[in-house]
Design a protein around this motif. Structure first.
Motif, PDB file in Angstrom:
ATOM      1  N   VAL A   1     -18.547 -24.921  27.460  1.00 22.36           N
ATOM      2  CA  VAL A   1     -17.830 -25.576  28.550  1.00 22.36           C
ATOM      3  C   VAL A   1     -16.741 -24.659  29.085  1.00 22.36           C
ATOM      4  N   ALA A   2     -16.190 -23.796  28.224  1.00 19.50           N
ATOM      5  CA  ALA A   2     -15.196 -22.819  28.688  1.00 19.50           C
ATOM      6  C   ALA A   2     -15.816 -21.892  29.732  1.00 19.50           C
ATOM      7  N   ASP A   3     -17.074 -21.480  29.522  1.00 17.73           N
ATOM      8  CA  ASP A   3     -17.765 -20.640  30.508  1.00 17.73           C
ATOM      9  C   ASP A   3     -17.942 -21.387  31.826  1.00 17.73           C
ATOM     10  N   TYR A   4     -18.241 -22.681  31.730  1.00 18.83           N
ATOM     11  CA  TYR A   4     -18.383 -23.497  32.945  1.00 18.83           C
ATOM     12  C   TYR A   4     -17.099 -23.436  33.769  1.00 18.83           C
ATOM     13  N   TRP A   5     -15.955 -23.655  33.100  1.00 19.82           N
ATOM     14  CA  TRP A   5     -14.693 -23.664  33.834  1.00 19.82           C
ATOM     15  C   TRP A   5     -14.322 -22.281  34.350  1.00 19.82           C
ATOM     16  N   ALA A   6     -14.662 -21.247  33.604  1.00 14.00           N
ATOM     17  CA  ALA A   6     -14.381 -19.889  34.066  1.00 14.00           C
ATOM     18  C   ALA A   6     -15.116 -19.609  35.377  1.00 14.00           C
ATOM     19  N   VAL A   7     -16.363 -20.080  35.479  1.00 12.84           N
ATOM     20  CA  VAL A   7     -17.147 -19.880  36.705  1.00 12.84           C
ATOM     21  C   VAL A   7     -16.611 -20.762  37.832  1.00 12.84           C
ATOM     22  N   VAL A   8     -16.250 -22.015  37.521  1.00  7.58           N
ATOM     23  CA  VAL A   8     -15.649 -22.885  38.539  1.00  7.58           C
ATOM     24  C   VAL A   8     -14.397 -22.231  39.122  1.00  7.58           C
ATOM     25  N   LEU A   9     -13.559 -21.680  38.238  1.00  6.54           N
ATOM     26  CA  LEU A   9     -12.318 -21.054  38.704  1.00  6.54           C
ATOM     27  C   LEU A   9     -12.591 -19.782  39.507  1.00  6.54           C
ATOM     28  N   HIS A  10     -13.687 -19.096  39.188  1.00  7.61           N
ATOM     29  CA  HIS A  10     -14.087 -17.934  39.989  1.00  7.61           C
ATOM     30  C   HIS A  10     -14.435 -18.382  41.407  1.00  7.61           C
ATOM     31  N   GLU A  11     -15.263 -19.417  41.506  1.00  7.77           N
ATOM     32  CA  GLU A  11     -15.668 -19.899  42.833  1.00  7.77           C
ATOM     33  C   GLU A  11     -14.490 -20.537  43.561  1.00  7.77           C
ATOM     34  N   LEU A  12     -13.612 -21.218  42.827  1.00  6.40           N
ATOM     35  CA  LEU A  12     -12.415 -21.792  43.434  1.00  6.40           C
ATOM     36  C   LEU A  12     -11.523 -20.681  43.989  1.00  6.40           C
ATOM     37  N   SER A  13     -11.455 -19.571  43.268  1.00 11.30           N
ATOM     38  CA  SER A  13     -10.675 -18.436  43.751  1.00 11.30           C
ATOM     39  C   SER A  13     -11.230 -17.936  45.081  1.00 11.30           C
ATOM     40  N   HIS A  14     -12.563 -17.891  45.203  1.00 14.42           N
ATOM     41  CA  HIS A  14     -13.169 -17.539  46.490  1.00 14.42           C
ATOM     42  C   HIS A  14     -12.727 -18.533  47.565  1.00 14.42           C
ATOM     43  N   ALA A  15     -12.746 -19.830  47.216  1.00 17.92           N
ATOM     44  CA  ALA A  15     -12.424 -20.873  48.191  1.00 17.92           C
ATOM     45  C   ALA A  15     -11.000 -20.752  48.717  1.00 17.92           C
ATOM     46  N   THR A  16     -10.095 -20.209  47.913  1.00 18.99           N
ATOM     47  CA  THR A  16      -8.707 -20.063  48.378  1.00 18.99           C
ATOM     48  C   THR A  16      -8.600 -19.057  49.520  1.00 18.99           C
ATOM     49  N   GLY A  17      -9.631 -18.249  49.705  1.00 18.38           N
ATOM     50  CA  GLY A  17      -9.604 -17.253  50.767  1.00 18.38           C
ATOM     51  C   GLY A  17      -9.916 -17.795  52.133  1.00 18.38           C
ATOM     52  N   ALA A  18     -10.277 -19.097  52.238  1.00 19.96           N
ATOM     53  CA  ALA A  18     -10.600 -19.702  53.527  1.00 19.96           C
ATOM     54  C   ALA A  18      -9.415 -19.588  54.487  1.00 19.96           C
ATOM     55  N   ALA A  19      -9.720 -19.639  55.775  1.00 18.97           N
ATOM     56  CA  ALA A  19      -8.696 -19.424  56.804  1.00 18.97           C
ATOM     57  C   ALA A  19      -7.542 -20.403  56.693  1.00 18.97           C
ATOM     58  N   HIS A  20      -7.821 -21.667  56.312  1.00 20.77           N
ATOM     59  CA  HIS A  20      -6.758 -22.668  56.242  1.00 20.77           C
ATOM     60  C   HIS A  20      -6.046 -22.666  54.896  1.00 20.77           C
ATOM     61  N   ARG A  21      -6.402 -21.658  54.054  1.00 20.08           N
ATOM     62  CA  ARG A  21      -5.686 -21.520  52.782  1.00 20.08           C
ATOM     63  C   ARG A  21      -4.965 -20.170  52.780  1.00 20.08           C
ATOM     64  N   LEU A  22      -5.513 -19.173  52.068  1.00 22.25           N
ATOM     65  CA  LEU A  22      -4.834 -17.873  51.994  1.00 22.25           C
ATOM     66  C   LEU A  22      -5.361 -16.857  53.009  1.00 22.25           C
ATOM     67  N   ASN A  23      -6.427 -17.237  53.727  1.00 21.27           N
ATOM     68  CA  ASN A  23      -6.919 -16.417  54.845  1.00 21.27           C
ATOM     69  C   ASN A  23      -7.214 -14.969  54.420  1.00 21.27           C
ATOM     70  N   ARG A  24      -8.064 -14.811  53.376  1.00 22.81           N
ATOM     71  CA  ARG A  24      -8.389 -13.480  52.877  1.00 22.81           C
ATOM     72  C   ARG A  24      -9.551 -12.887  53.657  1.00 22.81           C
ATOM     73  N   PRO A  25      -9.467 -11.591  54.013  1.00 25.84           N
ATOM     74  CA  PRO A  25     -10.531 -10.940  54.802  1.00 25.84           C
ATOM     75  C   PRO A  25     -11.908 -11.027  54.145  1.00 25.84           C
ATOM     76  N   GLY A  26     -11.967 -10.956  52.810  1.00 26.36           N
ATOM     77  CA  GLY A  26     -13.256 -10.991  52.127  1.00 26.36           C
ATOM     78  C   GLY A  26     -14.030 -12.272  52.340  1.00 26.36           C
ATOM     79  N   ILE A  27     -13.331 -13.350  52.754  1.00 26.86           N
ATOM     80  CA  ILE A  27     -13.981 -14.634  53.035  1.00 26.86           C
ATOM     81  C   ILE A  27     -14.083 -14.875  54.536  1.00 26.86           C
ATOM     82  N   VAL A  28     -12.980 -14.754  55.249  1.00 22.81           N
ATOM     83  CA  VAL A  28     -12.990 -15.103  56.676  1.00 22.81           C
ATOM     84  C   VAL A  28     -13.664 -14.046  57.536  1.00 22.81           C
TER      85      VAL A  28
END
Length: 291
Positions: free
Chosen positions: A189-216
């Motif tokens: 289950v720790a691996d599950y959360w590690a992957v969720v947090l990886h994908e969540l980190s990607h999600a923070t790059g959205a324009a209405h969040r941290l607006n990171r070039p790698g995502i937007v």
């Protein structure tokens, strides 16, 4: 910088130092920490039992899968599904792919050989476009919040939706959703959360969040921007996991192994690792600020 920010910076610096030390010492190759028997990560045709090869077709099907949130890598033609007893639902649109036209010849030595003489258009449908999609392998039901209530709470607080389906983990910037295999498909289950947090980190790059070039400004896999975004997301996962108590023996080494898979990027531009660490710190501050 406030006293709280100073403490956070010192805490994350310790984790960053550990990761850098592991990279310097060398780490074992990264391995995917989940498996869903019977479901391939590569787009494949369950009617023929073969994957969709080449460069273009897998990309076309991956993009369609992500854009429509199918969470299913199985694709086949209308007649192929029908021959297997399945019916495409009314109103569903097909996805166009390139099918090779094979030619055959004989060389000067009299040896026969095959070659691609051209292409024709093919139309396929995802398994989730059927009236009744084929069953997927049964996976043990695991409550990922059991023992990880802080992680479950803080992920909910971000407002990013998570859907559990299929055998692939990814963040879809079009729908602003995370797609995950079921928790029971993971080694722990720790691996599950590690992957969720990886994908969540990607999600923070959205324009209405941290607006990171790698995502937007995403232009494709294999680009420098994509490589940098992967570094940021994995370090962000390691930082968040540390803060939330996501732990198992060897998990930090697992993060380091994933980061090491981008060694060409790091070797070419050593500063990229430091920049990624800085961006990952912003992720932690943003996520914890939502809680």
């Amino acid at each position: 910088m406030s006293q709280v920010d100073g403490k956070l910076a010192k805490d994350l610096a310790k984790v960053a130092d550990q990761i850098c030390a592991m990279l310097a010492d060398g780490v074992i190759p990264w391995a995917r920490p989940w498996s869903v028997d019977g479901l391939s990560l590569m787009p494949n045709n369950p009617c023929t039992g073969k994957p969709y090869n080449g460069i273009l077709n897998p990309i076309i099907l991956w993009m369609e899968e992500a854009a429509n949130n199918y969470g299913d890598s199985r694709w086949a033609g209308f007649k192929q599904w029908k021959a297997k007893g399945y019916q495409v639902a009314k109103g569903q649109k097909s996805t166009v792919i390139w099918m090779p036209l094979m030619g055959h010849g004989t060389n000067d030595a009299g040896e026969k050989f095959s070659f691609v003489r051209g292409f024709r258009l093919g139309r396929v449908f995802n398994a989730q476009q059927l009236v009744e999609p084929p069953e997927v392998p049964e996976i043990a039901k695991v409550d990922p919040a059991d023992g990880y209530k802080d992680a479950a709470r803080i992920v909910r607080s971000t407002g990013v939706k998570i859907k559990h389906r299929g055998g692939r983990a990814c963040y879809n910037p079009i729908s602003d959703e995370i797609m995950m295999p079921p928790a029971g498909a993971f080694d722990t289950v720790a691996d599950y959360w590690a992957v969720v947090l990886h994908e969540l980190s990607h999600a923070t790059g959205a324009a209405h969040r941290l607006n990171r070039p790698g995502i937007v400004e995403f232009t494709g896999f294999g680009t420098e921007a994509y490589a940098n975004e992967e570094l940021v997301a994995e370090i962000g996962s390691a930082f968040l996991g540390h803060r939330l108590g996501i732990h198992r023996e060897g998990l930090l080494e697992h993060h380091a192994s994933y980061i090491a898979s981008w060694h060409k990027r790091i070797k070419k531009d050593p500063q990229s690792l430091m920049d990624a660490i800085s961006e990952a710190g912003k992720i932690v501050r943003w996520v914890e600020g939502r809680d």
